[in-house]
Design a protein around this motif. Structure first.
Motif, mmCIF file in Angstrom:
data_model
loop_
_atom_site.group_PDB
_atom_site.id
_atom_site.type_symbol
_atom_site.label_atom_id
_atom_site.label_comp_id
_atom_site.label_asym_id
_atom_site.label_seq_id
_atom_site.Cartn_x
_atom_site.Cartn_y
_atom_site.Cartn_z
ATOM 1 N N ASP A 87 -13.275 5.330 8.773
ATOM 2 C CA ASP A 87 -14.520 5.839 7.969
ATOM 3 C C ASP A 87 -14.392 5.951 6.758
ATOM 4 O O ASP A 87 -14.871 5.595 5.781
ATOM 5 C CB ASP A 87 -15.178 6.821 8.637
ATOM 6 C CG ASP A 87 -15.890 6.561 10.138
ATOM 7 O OD1 ASP A 87 -16.008 5.648 10.432
ATOM 8 O OD2 ASP A 87 -16.266 7.539 10.784
ATOM 9 N N ARG A 91 -16.179 4.086 3.620
ATOM 10 C CA ARG A 91 -16.895 4.877 2.622
ATOM 11 C C ARG A 91 -16.494 4.651 1.202
ATOM 12 O O ARG A 91 -17.216 4.498 0.289
ATOM 13 C CB ARG A 91 -16.843 6.381 2.842
ATOM 14 C CG ARG A 91 -17.809 7.030 3.972
ATOM 15 C CD ARG A 91 -17.940 8.394 4.023
ATOM 16 N NE ARG A 91 -16.573 9.094 4.512
ATOM 17 C CZ ARG A 91 -16.271 9.456 5.851
ATOM 18 N NH1 ARG A 91 -16.956 9.087 6.848
ATOM 19 N NH2 ARG A 91 -14.855 9.877 6.203
ATOM 20 N N ARG A 169 -30.436 3.912 3.735
ATOM 21 C CA ARG A 169 -29.038 4.496 3.559
ATOM 22 C C ARG A 169 -28.246 3.768 4.910
ATOM 23 O O ARG A 169 -28.694 3.533 5.869
ATOM 24 C CB ARG A 169 -29.194 6.031 3.865
ATOM 25 C CG ARG A 169 -29.871 6.728 2.543
ATOM 26 C CD ARG A 169 -30.100 8.032 2.844
ATOM 27 N NE ARG A 169 -30.542 8.676 1.673
ATOM 28 C CZ ARG A 169 -30.871 9.815 1.480
ATOM 29 N NH1 ARG A 169 -30.305 10.914 2.122
ATOM 30 N NH2 ARG A 169 -31.351 10.181 0.225
ATOM 31 N N GLN A 171 -25.419 4.482 7.340
ATOM 32 C CA GLN A 171 -24.251 5.598 8.134
ATOM 33 C C GLN A 171 -22.930 5.096 8.428
ATOM 34 O O GLN A 171 -22.885 3.985 9.180
ATOM 35 C CB GLN A 171 -25.106 5.714 9.384
ATOM 36 C CG GLN A 171 -24.770 6.954 10.282
ATOM 37 C CD GLN A 171 -25.478 8.167 10.067
ATOM 38 O OE1 GLN A 171 -26.521 8.160 9.459
ATOM 39 N NE2 GLN A 171 -25.025 9.391 10.214
ATOM 40 N N ALA A 174 -20.775 10.292 10.928
ATOM 41 C CA ALA A 174 -21.821 11.057 10.607
ATOM 42 C C ALA A 174 -22.358 11.274 9.357
ATOM 43 O O ALA A 174 -23.419 11.800 9.046
ATOM 44 C CB ALA A 174 -21.109 12.614 10.962
ATOM 45 N N GLN A 175 -21.830 10.477 8.235
ATOM 46 C CA GLN A 175 -22.295 10.765 6.934
ATOM 47 C C GLN A 175 -23.250 9.551 6.538
ATOM 48 O O GLN A 175 -22.889 8.438 7.111
ATOM 49 C CB GLN A 175 -21.076 10.618 6.093
ATOM 50 C CG GLN A 175 -21.384 10.795 4.554
ATOM 51 C CD GLN A 175 -20.219 10.904 3.790
ATOM 52 O OE1 GLN A 175 -19.036 10.746 4.228
ATOM 53 N NE2 GLN A 175 -20.454 11.226 2.348
ATOM 54 N N GLU A 176 -24.358 9.821 6.000
ATOM 55 C CA GLU A 176 -25.259 8.793 5.297
ATOM 56 C C GLU A 176 -24.966 8.459 3.754
ATOM 57 O O GLU A 176 -24.536 9.584 3.047
ATOM 58 C CB GLU A 176 -26.700 9.135 5.420
ATOM 59 C CG GLU A 176 -27.490 8.896 6.649
ATOM 60 C CD GLU A 176 -28.775 9.048 6.721
ATOM 61 O OE1 GLU A 176 -29.214 9.547 5.635
ATOM 62 O OE2 GLU A 176 -29.484 8.987 7.761
ATOM 63 N N LEU A 177 -25.027 7.179 3.535
ATOM 64 C CA LEU A 177 -24.606 7.145 2.320
ATOM 65 C C LEU A 177 -25.600 6.235 1.572
ATOM 66 O O LEU A 177 -26.253 5.456 2.220
ATOM 67 C CB LEU A 177 -23.323 6.136 1.898
ATOM 68 C CG LEU A 177 -21.988 6.642 2.571
ATOM 69 C CD1 LEU A 177 -20.718 5.678 2.788
ATOM 70 C CD2 LEU A 177 -21.692 7.760 1.866
ATOM 71 N N ARG A 178 -26.003 6.682 0.324
ATOM 72 C CA ARG A 178 -27.189 5.866 -0.348
ATOM 73 C C ARG A 178 -26.575 5.173 -1.356
ATOM 74 O O ARG A 178 -25.526 5.327 -1.944
ATOM 75 C CB ARG A 178 -28.215 6.721 -1.180
ATOM 76 C CG ARG A 178 -28.999 6.119 -1.869
ATOM 77 C CD ARG A 178 -29.915 6.909 -2.505
ATOM 78 N NE ARG A 178 -31.113 6.714 -1.400
ATOM 79 C CZ ARG A 178 -32.614 7.088 -1.648
ATOM 80 N NH1 ARG A 178 -32.894 7.686 -2.658
ATOM 81 N NH2 ARG A 178 -33.200 6.983 -0.233
#
Length: 182
Positions: A87, A91, A169, A171, A174-178
């Motif tokens: 992940d 990211r 966004r 995913q 567990a983290q959403e990124l824009r």
């Protein structure tokens, strides 16, 4: 009969990846022959040779992101995660965090640099290509070229058929990124 099987496979793909296949159904309805030709892209999109898995997925993520900022990007992220790509690396690619990417995986960083240069037709493309070729050889360079091209093709077709969704966004765990397109 065959269309029933195709529709069943599309539904299974939707369920497995939580990804809408309406565009593929529309293509099938509009042109069965066109759909068959489109389906021949799938082995191309899956080809990986002489390139580490994380680097291959990272390059695909850059490429798909050039054409999409929603479901197709999410699909590439989900497939990378299913293949065990970390992940943190995904990211870093999505956040354009080159320092983190280099610290996590030098091969993936090189593949991302190459993919970004290719997408942008940047002056450093030749240098980035040479670096990838030194790392992974001719087969690795070819593998990345095919994977990146195929990754861009799916959202392009989806958009042309009028099935592209608005940006959303992404995913990663567990983290959403824009993010936007690069």
């Amino acid at each position: 009969m065959i269309e029933w099987l195709i529709r069943r496979q599309l539904a299974a793909f939707e369920t497995r990846w939580n990804y809408p296949m309406d565009y593929a159904r529309a293509l099938l309805a509009a042109s069965r022959r066109g759909f068959w030709r489109f389906s021949k892209i799938l082995p191309l999109a899956a080809h990986r040779e002489a390139v580490p898995l994380a680097a291959w997925h990272a390059a695909k993520l850059v490429a798909v992101r050039a054409e999409d900022c929603g479901p197709c990007t999410q699909l590439v992220v989900d497939m990378a995660r299913a293949d065990g790509v970390a992940d943190a690396l995904l990211r870093a690619v999505l956040a354009d965090d080159d320092a983190a990417l280099r610290a996590l995986d030098a091969d993936a960083a090189a593949a991302v640099h190459f993919a970004r240069a290719w997408v942008a037709a940047a002056p450093e493309l030749a240098e980035a290509r040479a670096d990838v070729q030194r790392r992974f050889g001719d087969a690795g360079l070819a593998s990345l070229a095919l994977a990146m091209s195929a990754a861009r093709l799916f959202p392009m077709i989806k958009s042309a058929l009028g099935h592209a969704e608005a940006c959303r966004r992404v995913q990663v765990g567990a983290q959403e990124l824009r993010f936007g397109k690069p």
